[in-house]
Design a protein around this motif. Structure first.
Motif, PDB file in Angstrom:
ATOM      1  N   GLY A  86       0.796  -1.216   0.000  1.00 44.78           N
ATOM      2  CA  GLY A  86       0.000   0.000   0.000  1.00 44.78           C
ATOM      3  C   GLY A  86       0.829   1.266   0.000  1.00 44.78           C
ATOM      4  N   ALA A  87       0.274   2.333  -0.560  1.00 43.73           N
ATOM      5  CA  ALA A  87       0.971   3.607  -0.633  1.00 43.73           C
ATOM      6  C   ALA A  87       1.023   4.272   0.732  1.00 43.73           C
ATOM      7  N   PRO A  88       1.948   5.200   0.937  1.00 36.87           N
ATOM      8  CA  PRO A  88       2.070   5.891   2.224  1.00 36.87           C
ATOM      9  C   PRO A  88       0.821   6.696   2.566  1.00 36.87           C
ATOM     10  N   SER A  89       0.661   6.957   3.862  1.00 44.12           N
ATOM     11  CA  SER A  89      -0.467   7.747   4.327  1.00 44.12           C
ATOM     12  C   SER A  89      -0.176   9.241   4.165  1.00 44.12           C
ATOM     13  N   PRO A  90      -1.186  10.105   4.244  1.00 49.96           N
ATOM     14  CA  PRO A  90      -0.946  11.548   4.182  1.00 49.96           C
ATOM     15  C   PRO A  90       0.046  11.996   5.253  1.00 49.96           C
ATOM     16  N   GLY A  91       0.773  13.069   4.965  1.00 44.57           N
ATOM     17  CA  GLY A  91       1.782  13.552   5.897  1.00 44.57           C
ATOM     18  C   GLY A  91       3.092  12.824   5.769  1.00 44.57           C
ATOM     19  N   PHE A  92       3.276  12.127   4.672  1.00 40.75           N
ATOM     20  CA  PHE A  92       4.441  11.270   4.497  1.00 40.75           C
ATOM     21  C   PHE A  92       5.661  12.023   3.998  1.00 40.75           C
ATOM     22  N   GLY A  93       5.516  13.302   3.695  1.00 36.33           N
ATOM     23  CA  GLY A  93       6.657  14.072   3.220  1.00 36.33           C
ATOM     24  C   GLY A  93       6.616  14.338   1.731  1.00 36.33           C
ATOM     25  N   PHE A  94       5.676  13.677   1.037  1.00 31.54           N
ATOM     26  CA  PHE A  94       5.433  13.988  -0.363  1.00 31.54           C
ATOM     27  C   PHE A  94       3.993  13.615  -0.671  1.00 31.54           C
ATOM     28  N   ALA A  95       3.566  13.772  -1.914  1.00 30.49           N
ATOM     29  CA  ALA A  95       2.159  13.598  -2.265  1.00 30.49           C
ATOM     30  C   ALA A  95       1.622  12.259  -1.751  1.00 30.49           C
ATOM     31  N   PRO A  96       0.581  12.254  -0.928  1.00 31.18           N
ATOM     32  CA  PRO A  96       0.029  10.999  -0.413  1.00 31.18           C
ATOM     33  C   PRO A  96      -0.583  10.163  -1.520  1.00 31.18           C
ATOM     34  N   ASN A  97      -0.584   8.857  -1.297  1.00 32.53           N
ATOM     35  CA  ASN A  97      -1.195   7.898  -2.213  1.00 32.53           C
ATOM     36  C   ASN A  97      -0.562   7.871  -3.604  1.00 32.53           C
ATOM     37  N   ASN A  98       0.642   8.403  -3.727  1.00 33.57           N
ATOM     38  CA  ASN A  98       1.378   8.275  -4.978  1.00 33.57           C
ATOM     39  C   ASN A  98       1.796   6.819  -5.117  1.00 33.57           C
ATOM     40  N   PRO A  99       1.415   6.127  -6.217  1.00 33.65           N
ATOM     41  CA  PRO A  99       1.703   4.689  -6.320  1.00 33.65           C
ATOM     42  C   PRO A  99       3.186   4.364  -6.382  1.00 33.65           C
ATOM     43  N   GLN A 100       4.037   5.361  -6.647  1.00 34.46           N
ATOM     44  CA  GLN A 100       5.470   5.096  -6.695  1.00 34.46           C
ATOM     45  C   GLN A 100       6.194   5.554  -5.433  1.00 34.46           C
ATOM     46  N   ALA A 101       5.434   5.940  -4.418  1.00 34.29           N
ATOM     47  CA  ALA A 101       6.016   6.279  -3.123  1.00 34.29           C
ATOM     48  C   ALA A 101       5.865   5.073  -2.206  1.00 34.29           C
ATOM     49  N   ALA A 102       6.978   4.525  -1.761  1.00 34.96           N
ATOM     50  CA  ALA A 102       6.942   3.340  -0.908  1.00 34.96           C
ATOM     51  C   ALA A 102       6.866   3.723   0.565  1.00 34.96           C
ATOM     52  N   LYS A 103       6.277   2.847   1.373  1.00 36.14           N
ATOM     53  CA  LYS A 103       6.290   3.032   2.815  1.00 36.14           C
ATOM     54  C   LYS A 103       7.678   2.801   3.400  1.00 36.14           C
ATOM     55  N   TRP A 104       8.543   2.242   2.586  1.00 36.95           N
ATOM     56  CA  TRP A 104       9.889   1.915   3.050  1.00 36.95           C
ATOM     57  C   TRP A 104      10.924   2.647   2.204  1.00 36.95           C
ATOM     58  N   ASN A 105      12.030   2.963   2.835  1.00 36.39           N
ATOM     59  CA  ASN A 105      13.212   3.474   2.152  1.00 36.39           C
ATOM     60  C   ASN A 105      14.294   2.406   2.177  1.00 36.39           C
ATOM     61  N   PHE A 106      15.167   2.396   1.168  1.00 38.67           N
ATOM     62  CA  PHE A 106      16.393   1.630   1.324  1.00 38.67           C
ATOM     63  C   PHE A 106      17.521   2.623   1.575  1.00 38.67           C
ATOM     64  N   GLU A 107      18.432   2.245   2.452  1.00 39.07           N
ATOM     65  CA  GLU A 107      19.498   3.138   2.883  1.00 39.07           C
ATOM     66  C   GLU A 107      20.843   2.474   2.644  1.00 39.07           C
ATOM     67  N   TRP A 108      21.805   3.263   2.200  1.00 38.57           N
ATOM     68  CA  TRP A 108      23.096   2.698   1.837  1.00 38.57           C
ATOM     69  C   TRP A 108      24.228   3.505   2.451  1.00 38.57           C
ATOM     70  N   SER A 109      25.339   2.811   2.645  1.00 38.12           N
ATOM     71  CA  SER A 109      26.545   3.439   3.181  1.00 38.12           C
ATOM     72  C   SER A 109      27.749   2.883   2.440  1.00 38.12           C
ATOM     73  N   ILE A 110      28.597   3.788   1.954  1.00 34.15           N
ATOM     74  CA  ILE A 110      29.871   3.417   1.345  1.00 34.15           C
ATOM     75  C   ILE A 110      30.984   4.033   2.168  1.00 34.15           C
ATOM     76  N   ASN A 111      31.953   3.222   2.576  1.00 33.62           N
ATOM     77  CA  ASN A 111      33.166   3.716   3.224  1.00 33.62           C
ATOM     78  C   ASN A 111      34.338   3.129   2.459  1.00 33.62           C
ATOM     79  N   SER A 112      34.965   3.963   1.650  1.00 33.45           N
ATOM     80  CA  SER A 112      36.038   3.474   0.774  1.00 33.45           C
ATOM     81  C   SER A 112      37.343   3.231   1.515  1.00 33.45           C
ATOM     82  N   GLY A 113      37.426   3.697   2.788  1.00 32.92           N
ATOM     83  CA  GLY A 113      38.640   3.489   3.573  1.00 32.92           C
ATOM     84  C   GLY A 113      38.332   3.302   5.040  1.00 32.92           C
TER      85      GLY A 113
END
Length: 264
Positions: A86-113
């Motif tokens: 299901g799409a995010p609820s209103p107040g999600f930080g961008f247009a609510p019910n946008n079918p391409q807005a996920a309830k989840w984020n993926f987060e990444w970290s790169i440390n080259s050294g």
């Protein structure tokens, strides 16, 4: 030139079996901390630490989703992260019910050294491989270098002493180039909606449809297909059958040759 490098890496990965990353570590902290946005907790990352490089991936509930706390990772301890459909609820930080807005984020970290080698971010090449196919089957739809391209570079940048939420962000291409030349840590939190405008391959992608999404991030020796480190996660949306452990796409296929999404 950058597009050519990404294409060359993608083409060569199927034959890169000799370059293997170490076994993945689950529910880990990344080095030095989470440096994007204060209040984002460390932990929950699926991490590879090989050849002086640390690559971390995780998924988490985006704020205001299902009334769950922001730092909710829903990890199964083996590289899979589970979320509701299901799409995010209103107040999600961008247009609510946008079918391409996920309830989840993926987060990444790169440390080259992360081992203190002094290797800067721009001393390596990188490859994100993301399944953008809303149908069943195996297909790589999104391949890009998240570091050596300013078009996707709103990352938090720092080094091994940067504190929680203390990453720097570039204001233009010149300042971004200076940051990746003098620092070794880059991180970001990504919702698929953020990528749609940059990556046309995602124009019809629905990240809220029930399924199992696989995301891989890899680092390579500059200008070569020599794999230094690679992390892979699964994101389970809705109820779908899962294997007992994360299917690590390494071995003869060369770490990230294929991206798999299974739909119930």
């Amino acid at each position: 030139m950058k597009t050519t490098i990404v294409a060359a890496l993608a083409a060569s990965l199927a034959f890169a079996g000799a370059a293997q990353a170490a076994p993945l570590l689950f529910d880990q902290n990344v080095t030095p901390d989470v440096i994007f946005g204060s209040g984002n907790a460390n932990g929950g990352f699926t991490v590879d630490r090989s050849n002086g490089v640390e690559i971390g991936l995780r998924a988490k509930v985006r704020f205001n989703a299902s009334n769950l706390p922001e730092n909710t990772f829903n990890s199964n301890g083996a590289g899979t992260y589970s979320f509701d459909t299901g799409a995010p609820s209103p107040g999600f930080g961008f247009a609510p019910n946008n079918p391409q807005a996920a309830k989840w984020n993926f987060e990444w970290s790169i440390n080259s050294g992360f081992d203190g080698s002094g290797r800067a971010l721009d001393d390596l090449d990188y490859l994100f491989a993301i399944d953008g196919d809303p149908g069943a089957g195996t297909r790589v739809d999104v391949l890009f270098d998240p570091i050596n391209s300013f078009t996707v570079a709103d990352h938090a940048i720092g080094n091994n002493t940067t504190g929680n939420g203390g990453g720097s962000k570039a204001t233009d291409e010149a300042s971004y180039s200076a940051l990746i030349e003098s620092n070794n840590v880059a991180q970001n939190s990504v919702n698929f909606l953020f990528l749609v405008g940059l990556l046309p391959q995602l124009s019809s992608f629905d990240p809220n449809e029930r399924g199992l999404y696989t995301i891989t991030l890899s680092a390579f020796a500059k200008g070569t297909s020599t794999l230094l480190a690679s992390s892979t996660i699964n994101v389970q949306v809705g109820a779908v059958p899962l294997p007992a452990t994360l299917p690590l796409l390494l071995g003869a296929l060369g770490a990230v040759a294929f991206i798999r999404r299974k739909r119930a």
